[in-house]
Structures are given as C-alpha cells and as structure tokens.
Write an enzyme that holds these catalytic residues in place. Sequence first.
Site, PDB file in Angstrom:
ATOM      1  N   CYS A  19       5.622  45.009   2.986  1.00 40.16           N
ATOM      2  CA  CYS A  19       5.164  43.618   3.128  1.00 40.16           C
ATOM      3  C   CYS A  19       5.298  42.858   1.816  1.00 40.16           C
ATOM      4  O   CYS A  19       5.076  41.647   1.762  1.00 40.16           O
ATOM      5  CB  CYS A  19       3.732  43.560   3.650  1.00 40.16           C
ATOM      6  SG  CYS A  19       2.499  44.050   2.439  1.00 40.16           S
ATOM      7  N   GLY A  20       5.641  43.559   0.726  1.00 43.68           N
ATOM      8  CA  GLY A  20       5.847  42.865  -0.544  1.00 43.68           C
ATOM      9  C   GLY A  20       4.674  42.969  -1.505  1.00 43.68           C
ATOM     10  O   GLY A  20       4.542  42.146  -2.416  1.00 43.68           O
ATOM     11  N   HIS A  58      10.450  47.701  -3.346  1.00 44.28           N
ATOM     12  CA  HIS A  58      11.607  48.035  -2.517  1.00 44.28           C
ATOM     13  C   HIS A  58      12.804  47.128  -2.778  1.00 44.28           C
ATOM     14  O   HIS A  58      13.905  47.405  -2.344  1.00 44.28           O
ATOM     15  CB  HIS A  58      11.229  48.000  -1.030  1.00 44.28           C
ATOM     16  CG  HIS A  58      10.307  49.116  -0.642  1.00 44.28           C
ATOM     17  ND1 HIS A  58       8.972  48.919  -0.368  1.00 44.28           N
ATOM     18  CD2 HIS A  58      10.521  50.439  -0.519  1.00 44.28           C
ATOM     19  CE1 HIS A  58       8.414  50.081  -0.090  1.00 44.28           C
ATOM     20  NE2 HIS A  58       9.321  51.020  -0.171  1.00 44.28           N
ATOM     21  N   GLU A  89      -0.768  51.102  -5.504  1.00 40.19           N
ATOM     22  CA  GLU A  89      -1.026  52.217  -4.582  1.00 40.19           C
ATOM     23  C   GLU A  89      -2.484  52.657  -4.665  1.00 40.19           C
ATOM     24  O   GLU A  89      -2.785  53.862  -4.671  1.00 40.19           O
ATOM     25  CB  GLU A  89      -0.086  53.399  -4.908  1.00 40.19           C
ATOM     26  CG  GLU A  89       1.387  53.054  -4.855  1.00 40.19           C
ATOM     27  CD  GLU A  89       1.938  52.836  -3.438  1.00 40.19           C
ATOM     28  OE1 GLU A  89       1.192  52.991  -2.452  1.00 40.19           O
ATOM     29  OE2 GLU A  89       3.132  52.496  -3.345  1.00 40.19           O
ATOM     30  N   ILE A  90      -3.365  51.685  -4.705  1.00 43.50           N
ATOM     31  CA  ILE A  90      -4.794  51.976  -4.921  1.00 43.50           C
ATOM     32  C   ILE A  90      -5.399  52.786  -3.774  1.00 43.50           C
ATOM     33  O   ILE A  90      -6.404  53.461  -3.951  1.00 43.50           O
ATOM     34  CB  ILE A  90      -5.569  50.672  -5.205  1.00 43.50           C
ATOM     35  CG1 ILE A  90      -6.906  50.982  -5.869  1.00 43.50           C
ATOM     36  CG2 ILE A  90      -5.718  49.808  -3.951  1.00 43.50           C
ATOM     37  CD1 ILE A  90      -7.451  49.917  -6.749  1.00 43.50           C
ATOM     38  N   CYS A 148      10.782  44.313  16.832  1.00 38.36           N
ATOM     39  CA  CYS A 148      10.792  43.045  17.578  1.00 38.36           C
ATOM     40  C   CYS A 148      10.886  41.797  16.707  1.00 38.36           C
ATOM     41  O   CYS A 148      11.020  40.699  17.243  1.00 38.36           O
ATOM     42  CB  CYS A 148       9.560  42.962  18.475  1.00 38.36           C
ATOM     43  SG  CYS A 148       8.040  42.655  17.554  1.00 38.36           S
ATOM     44  N   VAL A 173       6.044  69.600   4.795  1.00 34.47           N
ATOM     45  CA  VAL A 173       7.163  70.116   4.019  1.00 34.47           C
ATOM     46  C   VAL A 173       8.369  70.350   4.939  1.00 34.47           C
ATOM     47  O   VAL A 173       8.234  70.927   6.020  1.00 34.47           O
ATOM     48  CB  VAL A 173       6.749  71.422   3.297  1.00 34.47           C
ATOM     49  CG1 VAL A 173       7.903  71.984   2.483  1.00 34.47           C
ATOM     50  CG2 VAL A 173       5.550  71.157   2.400  1.00 34.47           C
ATOM     51  N   GLY A 174       9.517  69.861   4.520  1.00 27.77           N
ATOM     52  CA  GLY A 174      10.754  70.139   5.245  1.00 27.77           C
ATOM     53  C   GLY A 174      11.024  69.243   6.440  1.00 27.77           C
ATOM     54  O   GLY A 174      12.099  69.296   7.027  1.00 27.77           O
ATOM     55  N   TYR A 179       9.085  56.005   7.200  1.00 23.73           N
ATOM     56  CA  TYR A 179       8.046  55.017   7.466  1.00 23.73           C
ATOM     57  C   TYR A 179       8.729  53.680   7.727  1.00 23.73           C
ATOM     58  O   TYR A 179       9.712  53.343   7.073  1.00 23.73           O
ATOM     59  CB  TYR A 179       7.121  54.872   6.252  1.00 23.73           C
ATOM     60  CG  TYR A 179       6.253  56.080   6.032  1.00 23.73           C
ATOM     61  CD1 TYR A 179       4.996  56.166   6.620  1.00 23.73           C
ATOM     62  CD2 TYR A 179       6.695  57.142   5.250  1.00 23.73           C
ATOM     63  CE1 TYR A 179       4.187  57.284   6.424  1.00 23.73           C
ATOM     64  CE2 TYR A 179       5.901  58.261   5.052  1.00 23.73           C
ATOM     65  CZ  TYR A 179       4.646  58.326   5.642  1.00 23.73           C
ATOM     66  OH  TYR A 179       3.858  59.435   5.448  1.00 23.73           O
TER      67      TYR A 179
HETATM   68  P1  ADP Z   1       5.350  47.124  -0.496  1.00 26.19           P
HETATM   69  O1  ADP Z   1       4.888  47.331  -1.907  1.00 26.19           O
HETATM   70  O2  ADP Z   1       4.389  46.295   0.330  1.00 26.19           O
HETATM   71  O3  ADP Z   1       5.758  48.389   0.217  1.00 26.19           O
HETATM   72  P2  ADP Z   1       7.713  46.033  -1.726  1.00 26.19           P
HETATM   73  O4  ADP Z   1       7.255  44.928  -2.622  1.00 26.19           O
HETATM   74  O5  ADP Z   1       8.031  47.349  -2.374  1.00 26.19           O
HETATM   75  O6  ADP Z   1       6.662  46.222  -0.540  1.00 26.19           O
HETATM   76  O7  ADP Z   1       9.038  45.613  -0.928  1.00 26.19           O
HETATM   77  C1  ADP Z   1       9.173  44.400  -0.236  1.00 26.19           C
HETATM   78  C2  ADP Z   1      10.652  44.217   0.086  1.00 26.19           C
HETATM   79  O8  ADP Z   1      11.034  45.202   1.053  1.00 26.19           O
HETATM   80  C3  ADP Z   1      11.031  42.911   0.749  1.00 26.19           C
HETATM   81  O9  ADP Z   1      11.199  41.856  -0.165  1.00 26.19           O
HETATM   82  C4  ADP Z   1      12.348  43.275   1.412  1.00 26.19           C
HETATM   83  O10 ADP Z   1      13.419  43.145   0.488  1.00 26.19           O
HETATM   84  C5  ADP Z   1      12.220  44.753   1.715  1.00 26.19           C
HETATM   85  N1  ADP Z   1      12.047  45.114   3.140  1.00 26.19           N
HETATM   86  C6  ADP Z   1      12.595  46.209   3.723  1.00 26.19           C
HETATM   87  N2  ADP Z   1      12.216  46.302   5.030  1.00 26.19           N
HETATM   88  C7  ADP Z   1      11.420  45.237   5.300  1.00 26.19           C
HETATM   89  C8  ADP Z   1      10.714  44.772   6.476  1.00 26.19           C
HETATM   90  N3  ADP Z   1      10.748  45.430   7.646  1.00 26.19           N
HETATM   91  N4  ADP Z   1       9.986  43.639   6.360  1.00 26.19           N
HETATM   92  C9  ADP Z   1       9.947  42.967   5.188  1.00 26.19           C
HETATM   93  N5  ADP Z   1      10.587  43.354   4.068  1.00 26.19           N
HETATM   94  C10 ADP Z   1      11.319  44.473   4.091  1.00 26.19           C
HETATM   95 ZN    ZN Z   2       6.937  44.545  17.041  1.00 25.40          ZN
END
Ligand code: ADP
Ligand code: ZN
EC number: 2.7.1.21
Length: 191
Positions: A19-20, A58, A89-90, A148, A173-174, A179
Amino acid sequence: MYEISNSGWIEIITGPMYCGKSEELIRRLRRVSFADQQIRVFKPALDNRFSEGNLVSHNGASFEAVPVDHPGEIVSRLDKGVEVVGIDEIQFFPGEIIEICEKLAGQDTRVITAGLDRDFRGEPFGPVPELMARAEYVDKLHAICVQCGEPASRTQRLIDGEPARYDDPVIMVGADEVYEARCRSCHEVGG
Ligand code: ADP
Ligand code: ZN
C-alpha cells in the site's frame, strides 16, 4: 500536516502489503533530512527482505536503517540530539515497543512508525492496533486488489498457489509462498 511544536508525537502509517507504507515513511524521512534534523531509523532484525541495513520500499526507494533485536535497543542505541525516530515493520515488535514510542514522544521526539495493521488472516497485527489508538496521526493506506482492481485493505498469503489456512505456521520452510494485496471480497483464508 499542521505540526505540533510544544512536544513530541507519534505517527503511524499502516495498511496491507504494497500500500506504500515504506514509500511514505521514506518520503517523510527525506523531508526531515532536508530540514537538517537528526534522524535515526530502526527495523526489526528479522526483516531482511531486501537489504540488511536499509529500509527499502517495493518501488526501490531506500533509507539507512539499524536492525534491532528488541525494542529496548532503540533507546540504548539512540544518540543524544536525535529529533526524529523512524520505525518500519513495527508489527513484528513485541508489545514493549508501545512504551518505547510513548517514552520517546514524551521526550520531544517525533516518532514515525509504519507497519501492517492485519496479518494474513485479516486479524489485527501485534502492537499496531494499540499504536493506532495512541498515535496523534494515523494514516491508513490502500493498495490495489490484484484480483479486481478495487482498493485493497488486506494481505493475501498463498502457499503453493493456494490461500494459506488459518492455522498455517508463520514460517514454512521450503514452501513456495507469496503475498499479494486484496480487497475484503477477494481476500481468502483457507479452512
Ligand atoms: P509497503 O511498505 O506498504 O509494503 P511499499 O512502499 O514497499 O509498500 O511499496 C509500494 C509500491 O508497491 C507501489 O508504489 C507500487 O509501485 C508497488 N506495488 C506492487 N503491487 C502493488 C499493488 N497491488 N497495489 C499497489 N502498489 C503495488
Ligand atoms: Zn478484490
């Protein structure tokens, strides 16, 4: 944000995977560093997803972070004069982390935290619900449901392509484990 100026405070950035959260945490930390404020960033030592000493999102953005084994280490490893503490990652920290955040905020520190609000079962995750209640600022972000396209509020765990079962162990493991982000309707927990 209209910032508090007479004390510290707690912020929490939460929501499902993708979710960012890390992106938003990194954005806030970068702004703080432009303001020349002293920052320290911590993460649980077990989260070695991408990089040992960094907080990485990500989308590839990163910020230097110190891995710690216990919440108490955050206080013992903090130098004098640090004005902003980031914690990623609290959800993986034990409940003691709440007291540590409160203590830092009580000592005029801005505490910016990020973590999952739910586990793969869709249930509240570790210390996050209580931190959401105690924080001055709460931001709940959404990803995009990969099934969706609706806003995703949950993290789907798939083991060998099937929805993980409620009582599957957290570490398998394995197994081929992935996710993904899903909405309320598309999220599945195997029986
Ligand atoms: P979090 O820390 O919440 O796991 P990140 O900040 O690491 O999220 O990563 C967010 C980024 O992940 C988004 O900007 C996008 O580039 C990417 N992303 C990959 N899959 C999705 C998805 N299903 N919905 C939204 N963003 C996604
Ligand atoms: Zn859905």
